[in-house]
Design an enzyme around this catalytic site. Structure first.
Site, short mmCIF file in Angstrom:
data_model
loop_
_atom_site.label_atom_id
_atom_site.label_comp_id
_atom_site.label_asym_id
_atom_site.label_seq_id
_atom_site.Cartn_x
_atom_site.Cartn_y
_atom_site.Cartn_z
N SER A 206 0.84 -1.19 0.00
CA SER A 206 0.00 0.00 0.00
C SER A 206 0.87 1.25 0.00
O SER A 206 2.07 1.17 -0.33
CB SER A 206 -0.91 -0.02 1.23
OG SER A 206 -1.85 1.03 1.16
N ASN A 207 0.34 2.38 0.37
CA ASN A 207 1.12 3.62 0.47
C ASN A 207 0.59 4.44 1.65
O ASN A 207 -0.31 4.00 2.37
CB ASN A 207 1.04 4.41 -0.83
CG ASN A 207 -0.40 4.69 -1.21
OD1 ASN A 207 -1.11 5.36 -0.49
ND2 ASN A 207 -0.84 4.14 -2.34
N GLN A 208 1.16 5.64 1.82
CA GLN A 208 0.86 6.40 3.05
C GLN A 208 -0.35 7.31 2.96
O GLN A 208 -0.60 8.13 3.85
CB GLN A 208 2.08 7.26 3.42
CG GLN A 208 3.29 6.44 3.77
CD GLN A 208 4.50 7.34 3.93
OE1 GLN A 208 4.40 8.49 4.34
NE2 GLN A 208 5.66 6.83 3.59
N SER A 209 -1.13 7.21 1.90
CA SER A 209 -2.28 8.12 1.76
C SER A 209 -3.27 7.92 2.91
O SER A 209 -3.52 6.80 3.34
CB SER A 209 -2.97 7.85 0.42
OG SER A 209 -4.21 8.50 0.40
N ALA A 274 -4.70 7.56 -4.00
CA ALA A 274 -3.35 7.10 -4.33
C ALA A 274 -3.47 5.60 -4.62
O ALA A 274 -3.26 4.76 -3.74
CB ALA A 274 -2.42 7.36 -3.15
#
Ligand code: CTP
Length: 396
Positions: A206-209, A274
């Site tokens: 995943s990512n930090q959004s 994101a």
């Protein structure tokens, strides 16, 4: 216009509370329905009897009264807008910090309607950094602040801090607030948050959004009267806004499918999620054990939602994409505008402090198809959302 609108007026303890009587009369004359909540100290400045006579409704100020509980949740749901005028320094500080020790604050905290405040205080209090920080917090919650005016103050001094006159407050609501009509009848799709791409029952990439920016845009669109559909990836933020319909998804594939189903009926689509660009090729039903020193995960490209919507876009639909870059930002943003057939790209650079994932603030540059390029200063995400929606309305 305020005609036919339901206005919940909050009055705090301030010399400017006398203006609330005029304000209430203006609203009633203009055809609005007005209910009033006063803080206990507001009653030292104006009497509930005066206000209830003019508003034609009982004035509430206690969480409990006559052996009944005053339902603050229902008050916030009843109203089209909650206006706190005058807003005292004390109530401002409590609102900024989620303190709930009277009916007005309980109503504010549970209000699902938009909130506008008109502060009133002495100049030195107005200029104190604590006041500025508290107002900034209200801005970041999406509340609107009607700026104070210069003039004679209760202290006898002259300066900034006077509450705006009732006529100005009413025209502020008309101009800036019940401008909700400007997107009335239009449907908008917003993607927000990250996506989770699982490769076993407990792990994903995943990512930090956080989803903050997209949710701020959804709220702003709803505030202007649009019917809003949010496709939200895994985010800890609860939207809780009756004007916004939320479809919760986990993966890029689910987000893609939800967007494709909604897009044909929308006039506006803002892709602020994101979305993971890659997803694991395979999914292990059993939790993967650490049997080897290295571990390689094979990934394949996800479907590009913005690109697909750009291909399917019909005349009259406005498509907005985001670009988060840390190198050759302008070049990449302009390329995205073309390659994704978008009408607008909102660029945020990772090189700007206070911009990007997780922050309550953002700093963006907007690029439009006709070559328009508008750089904005750093501001609260809700204010950035306002700028973006203003540009969308211009394009429409
Ligand atoms: N986006 C999307 N679907 C994807 C990936 C991205 O809709 N599968 C959207 C995002 O919501 C955002 C924009 O595309 O509006 C970002 O563009 P993208 O080209 O994906 O940016 P990067 O991932 O930074 O791509 P690159 O590194 O290739 O420039």
């Amino acid at each position: 216009m305020v005609e036919g609108k339901k206005i919940l007026l909050g009055i705090c303890g301030s010399i400017a509370a006398y203006k609330s009587i005029f304000l209430t009369r203006l609203f009633i004359k203009a055809g609005a329905e007005v209910k009033v909540v006063m803080t206990p100290s507001a009653k030292d400045f104006v009497t509930p009897l005066s206000i209830s006579t003019i508003s034609k409704n009982e004035v509430l100020s206690d969480l409990f009264g006559n052996d009944t509980w005053n339902n603050h949740v229902q008050l916030g749901r009843w109203a089209d807008v909650m206006l706190i005028a005058p807003l005292s320094c004390n109530t401002l500080a409590k609102m900024a910090n989620g303190i709930c020790d009277n009916l007005l604050l309980a109503t504010y905290l549970s209000a699902t309607c938009p909130v506008v405040v008109a502060p009133a205080m002495d100049e030195d209090m107005w200029l104190h950094p604590a006041t500025a920080a508290n107002l900034e917090k209200l801005n970041s919650f999406g509340n609107r602040v009607i700026p104070v005016e210069k003039g004679e103050l209760a202290s006898g001094l002259y300066g900034d801090g006077r509450m705006t006159e009732p006529e100005q407050i009413m025209s502020f609501l008309d101009r800036n607030f019940f401008f909700s009509e400007s997107l009335k009848g239009k449907k908008a799709l917003v993607t927000a948050g990250p996506t989770h791409e699982p490769f076993d029952p407990v792990r994903y990439i995943s990512n930090q959004s956080t989803g903050k920016m997209g949710i701020a845009i959804a709220r702003e669109l709803a505030q202007r009267g649009a019917e809003v559909e949010v496709v939200l990836g895994p985010s800890s933020i609860e939207i809780n806004d009756t004007r916004i319909h939320v479809t919760r998804v986990q993966s890029a594939e689910e987000m893609y499918n939800a967007c494709l189903a909604i897009f044909p009926s929308t006039r506006i689509a803002v892709m602020s999620a994101a979305v993971s660009d890659y997803t694991p090729v395979s999914f292990s039903k059993e939790k993967i054990k650490k049997n080897s020193e290295t571990f390689t995960l094979e990934l394949s490209r996800t479907k590009d939602i913005l690109l697909t919507l750009g291909e399917k876009k019909k005349a009259g639909q406005i498509l907005v994409g985001f670009a988060l870059e840390n190198k050759d930002e302008v070049l990449y943003a302009k390329n995205k505008l073309k390659s994704k057939n978008a009408d607008m790209i909102v660029l945020n650079s990772l090189n700007d402090a206070g911009a990007g994932f997780g922050y309550d603030t953002n700093q963006v540059t907007i690029f439009e198809k006709d070559g328009t390029e508008i750089p904005y200063g750093q501001k609260a995400k809700q204010l950035v959302a306002r700028d973006i929606v203003d540009r969308i309305i211009k394009l429409l």
